[in-house]
Design a protein around this motif. Structure first.
Motif, mmCIF file in Angstrom:
data_model
loop_
_atom_site.group_PDB
_atom_site.id
_atom_site.type_symbol
_atom_site.label_atom_id
_atom_site.label_comp_id
_atom_site.label_asym_id
_atom_site.label_seq_id
_atom_site.Cartn_x
_atom_site.Cartn_y
_atom_site.Cartn_z
ATOM 1 N N ASP A 110 0.835 -1.209 0.000
ATOM 2 C CA ASP A 110 0.000 0.000 0.000
ATOM 3 C C ASP A 110 0.869 1.257 0.000
ATOM 4 O O ASP A 110 0.557 2.246 -0.661
ATOM 5 C CB ASP A 110 -0.930 0.019 1.218
ATOM 6 C CG ASP A 110 -2.022 -1.032 1.136
ATOM 7 O OD1 ASP A 110 -2.251 -1.585 0.046
ATOM 8 O OD2 ASP A 110 -2.653 -1.295 2.182
ATOM 9 N N LEU A 111 1.957 1.195 0.754
ATOM 10 C CA LEU A 111 2.874 2.335 0.846
ATOM 11 C C LEU A 111 3.504 2.631 -0.516
ATOM 12 O O LEU A 111 3.575 3.792 -0.936
ATOM 13 C CB LEU A 111 3.947 2.010 1.884
ATOM 14 C CG LEU A 111 4.819 3.119 2.405
ATOM 15 C CD1 LEU A 111 3.984 4.241 2.999
ATOM 16 C CD2 LEU A 111 5.768 2.562 3.462
ATOM 17 N N VAL A 112 3.933 1.590 -1.220
ATOM 18 C CA VAL A 112 4.511 1.777 -2.554
ATOM 19 C C VAL A 112 3.462 2.378 -3.488
ATOM 20 O O VAL A 112 3.751 3.329 -4.233
ATOM 21 C CB VAL A 112 5.055 0.443 -3.126
ATOM 22 C CG1 VAL A 112 5.446 0.597 -4.593
ATOM 23 C CG2 VAL A 112 6.240 -0.043 -2.322
ATOM 24 N N ASN A 138 7.351 9.848 4.059
ATOM 25 C CA ASN A 138 6.369 10.838 4.498
ATOM 26 C C ASN A 138 4.989 10.215 4.674
ATOM 27 O O ASN A 138 4.280 10.516 5.639
ATOM 28 C CB ASN A 138 6.297 12.005 3.511
ATOM 29 C CG ASN A 138 7.557 12.849 3.533
ATOM 30 O OD1 ASN A 138 8.344 12.792 4.465
ATOM 31 N ND2 ASN A 138 7.763 13.619 2.490
ATOM 32 N N THR A 139 4.603 9.355 3.765
ATOM 33 C CA THR A 139 3.303 8.689 3.862
ATOM 34 C C THR A 139 3.261 7.782 5.089
ATOM 35 O O THR A 139 2.267 7.769 5.826
ATOM 36 C CB THR A 139 3.026 7.874 2.578
ATOM 37 O OG1 THR A 139 3.060 8.758 1.462
ATOM 38 C CG2 THR A 139 1.678 7.183 2.642
ATOM 39 N N GLN A 140 4.330 7.030 5.322
ATOM 40 C CA GLN A 140 4.371 6.139 6.490
ATOM 41 C C GLN A 140 4.264 6.947 7.791
ATOM 42 O O GLN A 140 3.549 6.554 8.713
ATOM 43 C CB GLN A 140 5.656 5.301 6.487
ATOM 44 C CG GLN A 140 5.772 4.347 7.658
ATOM 45 C CD GLN A 140 4.698 3.279 7.658
ATOM 46 O OE1 GLN A 140 4.038 3.032 6.658
ATOM 47 N NE2 GLN A 140 4.512 2.641 8.783
ATOM 48 N N ILE A 141 4.949 8.066 7.865
ATOM 49 C CA ILE A 141 4.865 8.919 9.060
ATOM 50 C C ILE A 141 3.441 9.418 9.244
ATOM 51 O O ILE A 141 2.899 9.404 10.350
ATOM 52 C CB ILE A 141 5.868 10.093 8.962
ATOM 53 C CG1 ILE A 141 7.299 9.566 9.087
ATOM 54 C CG2 ILE A 141 5.574 11.148 10.016
ATOM 55 C CD1 ILE A 141 8.369 10.573 8.716
ATOM 56 N N SER A 142 2.816 9.840 8.154
ATOM 57 C CA SER A 142 1.442 10.317 8.216
ATOM 58 C C SER A 142 0.508 9.209 8.701
ATOM 59 O O SER A 142 -0.355 9.437 9.564
ATOM 60 C CB SER A 142 1.010 10.814 6.838
ATOM 61 O OG SER A 142 -0.338 11.167 6.843
ATOM 62 N N TRP A 143 0.671 8.004 8.159
ATOM 63 C CA TRP A 143 -0.160 6.885 8.589
ATOM 64 C C TRP A 143 0.086 6.558 10.052
ATOM 65 O O TRP A 143 -0.837 6.253 10.796
ATOM 66 C CB TRP A 143 0.104 5.643 7.736
ATOM 67 C CG TRP A 143 -0.386 5.744 6.329
ATOM 68 C CD1 TRP A 143 -1.169 6.728 5.780
ATOM 69 C CD2 TRP A 143 -0.122 4.831 5.278
ATOM 70 N NE1 TRP A 143 -1.399 6.480 4.456
ATOM 71 C CE2 TRP A 143 -0.777 5.315 4.113
ATOM 72 C CE3 TRP A 143 0.604 3.651 5.188
ATOM 73 C CZ2 TRP A 143 -0.721 4.646 2.902
ATOM 74 C CZ3 TRP A 143 0.652 2.990 3.970
ATOM 75 C CH2 TRP A 143 -0.004 3.486 2.850
ATOM 76 N N TRP A 144 1.338 6.579 10.477
ATOM 77 C CA TRP A 144 1.682 6.278 11.867
ATOM 78 C C TRP A 144 1.027 7.292 12.800
ATOM 79 O O TRP A 144 0.459 6.926 13.822
ATOM 80 C CB TRP A 144 3.203 6.288 12.018
ATOM 81 C CG TRP A 144 3.640 6.073 13.428
ATOM 82 C CD1 TRP A 144 3.687 4.894 14.109
ATOM 83 C CD2 TRP A 144 4.084 7.083 14.342
ATOM 84 N NE1 TRP A 144 4.136 5.106 15.379
ATOM 85 C CE2 TRP A 144 4.388 6.444 15.550
ATOM 86 C CE3 TRP A 144 4.254 8.460 14.246
ATOM 87 C CZ2 TRP A 144 4.856 7.133 16.668
ATOM 88 C CZ3 TRP A 144 4.713 9.141 15.353
ATOM 89 C CH2 TRP A 144 5.009 8.483 16.535
ATOM 90 N N ARG A 145 1.096 8.569 12.444
ATOM 91 C CA ARG A 145 0.481 9.604 13.280
ATOM 92 C C ARG A 145 -1.027 9.409 13.366
ATOM 93 O O ARG A 145 -1.617 9.582 14.424
ATOM 94 C CB ARG A 145 0.796 10.991 12.728
ATOM 95 C CG ARG A 145 2.210 11.411 12.984
ATOM 96 C CD ARG A 145 2.483 12.784 12.415
ATOM 97 N NE ARG A 145 3.837 13.198 12.703
ATOM 98 C CZ ARG A 145 4.534 14.031 11.957
ATOM 99 N NH1 ARG A 145 4.010 14.549 10.863
ATOM 100 N NH2 ARG A 145 5.762 14.349 12.293
#
Length: 173
Positions: free
Chosen positions: A36-38, A68-75
């Protein structure tokens, strides 16, 4: 995006997709989430394709978009997790052995001669075909095959890896 740019993007995804998925797997251990991240990063890249003039910087752009997307999802998930007095019923996986094996493999790879290490990394980490590795290194396909074979044999014989090292994954090409 015109047809030529569309084909250029498709070719990039076809060539670099496996390497980008490996990079995403370093950001999240869940394969589905990595996929999904890719996809999310490639969607952002597709939208910005005309603004990316340096095609050599594409991997960096996509990897930054993944981070950046992973950080956004984590938050976002962090806000969904609330403390509780009850412990979950399911046990947590212990990844210690996998981490130890990864560290041991890293050390074993560093003990290989540089040519063997580079050949293995291009072949299995970058997921290049034997022909592509031969072209990059300026050697014959036979040299690539024999170098990989010798490197894998050395890794199998490496006492630090024990019996846990099955060898490289089967080739994709």
């Amino acid at each position: 995006m015109n047809g030529t740019r569309h084909e250029e993007f498709r070719a990039y995804v076809a060539e670099r997709g496996p390497a980008l998925l490996r990079a995403a797997m370093r950001l999240t251990p869940d394969r589905t989430e990595a996929e999904d991240l890719v996809q999310a990063a490639l969607a952002k890249t597709y939208l910005a394709w005309d603004r990316i003039h340096d095609r050599a910087a594409l991997d960096g752009y996509v990897r930054r978009a993944m981070a950046n997307t992973q950080i956004s999802w984590w938050r976002r998930r962090k806000l969904e997790i609330y403390p509780t007095d009850e412990l979950p019923d399911r046990p947590v996986d212990d990844h210690t052995r996998r981490s130890e094996l990864r560290d041991a493999l890293g050390r074993a790879l560093r003990r290989l001669p540089e040519r063997q290490r580079v050949t293995l990394m291009l072949r299995y980490y970058e997921d290049m075909s034997e022909t592509e590795v031969a072209h990059v290194l300026g050697v014959s396909v036979g040299t690539v095959k024999s170098t990989v074979s010798r490197a894998v044999a050395r890794l199998r014989d490496d006492g630090a890896l024990g019996d846990d090292f099955p060898g490289p994954p089967p080739p994709h090409s």
